[in-house]
Design a protein around this motif. Structure first.
Motif, mmCIF file in Angstrom:
data_model
loop_
_atom_site.group_PDB
_atom_site.id
_atom_site.type_symbol
_atom_site.label_atom_id
_atom_site.label_comp_id
_atom_site.label_asym_id
_atom_site.label_seq_id
_atom_site.Cartn_x
_atom_site.Cartn_y
_atom_site.Cartn_z
ATOM 1 N N HIS B 3 33.233 45.135 43.671
ATOM 2 C CA HIS B 3 34.264 46.172 43.482
ATOM 3 C C HIS B 3 35.290 45.982 44.579
ATOM 4 C CE1 HIS B 3 35.984 49.939 42.111
ATOM 5 N NE2 HIS B 3 36.118 50.284 43.386
ATOM 6 N N VAL B 4 36.527 45.753 44.165
ATOM 7 C CA VAL B 4 37.599 45.407 45.114
ATOM 8 C C VAL B 4 38.610 46.553 45.164
ATOM 9 C CG1 VAL B 4 39.372 43.706 45.700
ATOM 10 C CG2 VAL B 4 37.289 42.996 44.476
ATOM 11 N N GLN B 5 38.860 47.067 46.383
ATOM 12 C CA GLN B 5 39.892 48.106 46.541
ATOM 13 C C GLN B 5 41.026 47.510 47.381
ATOM 14 O OE1 GLN B 5 36.902 51.079 48.009
ATOM 15 N NE2 GLN B 5 38.088 52.484 46.750
ATOM 16 N N ILE B 6 42.223 47.511 46.824
ATOM 17 C CA ILE B 6 43.378 46.952 47.528
ATOM 18 C C ILE B 6 44.368 48.076 47.837
ATOM 19 C CG2 ILE B 6 45.328 45.357 47.376
ATOM 20 C CD1 ILE B 6 43.633 43.669 45.478
ATOM 21 N N GLY B 40 35.497 44.544 39.320
ATOM 22 C CA GLY B 40 36.436 45.669 39.199
ATOM 23 C C GLY B 40 37.434 45.616 40.347
ATOM 24 N N ILE B 41 38.701 45.876 40.048
ATOM 25 C CA ILE B 41 39.753 45.856 41.069
ATOM 26 C C ILE B 41 40.593 47.121 40.926
ATOM 27 C CG2 ILE B 41 41.804 44.674 41.927
ATOM 28 C CD1 ILE B 41 40.648 42.059 40.852
ATOM 29 N N VAL B 42 40.766 47.846 42.021
ATOM 30 C CA VAL B 42 41.600 49.059 42.017
ATOM 31 C C VAL B 42 42.739 48.876 43.021
ATOM 32 C CG1 VAL B 42 41.689 51.544 42.442
ATOM 33 C CG2 VAL B 42 39.664 50.545 41.359
ATOM 34 N N PHE B 43 43.973 49.048 42.553
ATOM 35 C CA PHE B 43 45.155 48.978 43.423
ATOM 36 C C PHE B 43 45.544 50.390 43.862
ATOM 37 C CE2 PHE B 43 46.177 44.575 42.743
ATOM 38 C CZ PHE B 43 45.796 44.281 41.439
ATOM 39 N N HIS C 3 45.386 45.799 52.578
ATOM 40 C CA HIS C 3 44.029 45.878 53.138
ATOM 41 C C HIS C 3 43.074 45.848 51.957
ATOM 42 C CE1 HIS C 3 40.902 46.763 56.014
ATOM 43 N NE2 HIS C 3 40.413 47.652 55.172
ATOM 44 N N VAL C 4 42.189 44.843 51.969
ATOM 45 C CA VAL C 4 41.294 44.611 50.825
ATOM 46 C C VAL C 4 39.859 44.898 51.244
ATOM 47 C CG1 VAL C 4 40.536 42.915 49.108
ATOM 48 C CG2 VAL C 4 42.862 42.796 50.051
ATOM 49 N N GLN C 5 39.185 45.788 50.511
ATOM 50 C CA GLN C 5 37.759 46.043 50.779
ATOM 51 C C GLN C 5 36.963 45.541 49.586
ATOM 52 O OE1 GLN C 5 38.568 50.331 51.698
ATOM 53 N NE2 GLN C 5 37.081 49.988 53.334
ATOM 54 N N ILE C 6 36.034 44.646 49.828
ATOM 55 C CA ILE C 6 35.203 44.084 48.752
ATOM 56 C C ILE C 6 33.748 44.519 48.962
ATOM 57 C CG2 ILE C 6 34.367 41.968 47.669
ATOM 58 C CD1 ILE C 6 36.952 40.624 48.565
ATOM 59 N N HIS C 7 33.261 45.329 48.032
ATOM 60 C CA HIS C 7 31.829 45.661 48.014
ATOM 61 C C HIS C 7 31.189 44.730 46.978
ATOM 62 C CE1 HIS C 7 33.141 49.347 50.050
ATOM 63 N NE2 HIS C 7 31.886 49.599 50.314
ATOM 64 N N ASP D 50 46.494 50.501 37.276
ATOM 65 C CA ASP D 50 46.077 50.189 38.656
ATOM 66 C C ASP D 50 44.602 49.811 38.735
ATOM 67 O OD1 ASP D 50 48.443 50.409 40.107
ATOM 68 O OD2 ASP D 50 48.326 52.604 40.124
ATOM 69 N N ALA D 52 41.610 47.134 37.111
ATOM 70 C CA ALA D 52 41.339 45.946 36.283
ATOM 71 C C ALA D 52 39.838 45.690 36.202
ATOM 72 C CB ALA D 52 42.017 44.709 36.888
ATOM 73 N N ARG D 53 39.414 45.142 35.099
ATOM 74 C CA ARG D 53 38.029 44.662 34.957
ATOM 75 C C ARG D 53 38.135 43.351 34.186
ATOM 76 N NH1 ARG D 53 33.154 45.723 36.444
ATOM 77 N NH2 ARG D 53 33.772 47.795 37.049
#
Lengths: 61, 61, 61, 61, 61, 61
Positions: B3-6, B40-43, C3-7, D50, D52-53
């Motif tokens: 799970h990526v939060q940008i 999963g990526i959230v901007f 800033h990118v956080q990857i879990h 905002d 993506a999967r």
């Protein structure tokens, strides 16, 4: 590399964020022994209808 | 399940997010050895007045 | 300032993180039009017993 | 001190958040054996453009 | 796509996490009207010496 | 309700966290005009091999 994320209720002014960014960075560098350039701070304003404590939305308190 | 939060400054277009979502997912799957469906990526777009470095808001730089 | 956080699940090697940090930074700078020095990436390894999907812990799947 | 952050698609009503805050707090206290006053929940509404999967924005699906 | 991050004090058992993952997913799907497969939950155990309230570390309370 | 999450390199002592928790809470309450009891702070220690800037892991710098 301290990265600080602050979630708080919306309504603070740009001036408060300006002042707090400086004050928090000073304390983190003083106590955490790091350089100001390494400290990032992100403010996230949250609506009281999006925050709950003890099962109740703050907008309902 | 990556799970990526940008968090980044606001102003990027939907097209940039579309292209980046695809590119990041490809690299994470290639290097991290996982399936695209698991990524999963959230901007989160952040205003320059909500982000500080070295004690200064970016809106003041 | 991206800033990118990857879990993701624990178990990836330092080499995978090294390679992915470089690849993600390249794509974020290429598509997001920013400088490498502005891109921070934090990896958080998560145990499968601390992550659930569809109501089930991955350690139980 | 459980702090719960929920990112989900925007569109849920205040009533859904009200009901969910109560229900989640009850379950966390019942199962996690803590006091309601200690449970904080923050909802973050995310636009489908905002998130993506599998490399695709949900707004494009 | 609800993604739920729970930070709480370490010490809960795998069984508590198993039970809570199921209970929270049920309530999120019931009230938030989404599918179980779309709900991700990540537990982060935090030491009492890494969490402060009212300026005091919980390990000092 | 300010909730503060601090990610930084591991290695700070409990005493530094104790002192910083108090100092940050004081500044947040003074400038942000809120009560100490409302301020939560969580420290997350990150290994230098889990943090990258400009495409390089800090453990490789």
């Amino acid at each position: 590399m301290p990265h600080v994320q602050i979630h708080w209720f919306e309504g603070r002014t740009a001036e408060q964020k300006r002042e707090l960014a400086e004050a928090l960075t000073n304390e983190i560098c003083r106590i955490g022994r790091c350089e100001p350039e390494s400290v990032g701070i992100v403010f996230t304003d949250v609506d009281t209808s999006d925050w709950a404590r003890a099962g109740k939305l703050f907008s309902d308190k």
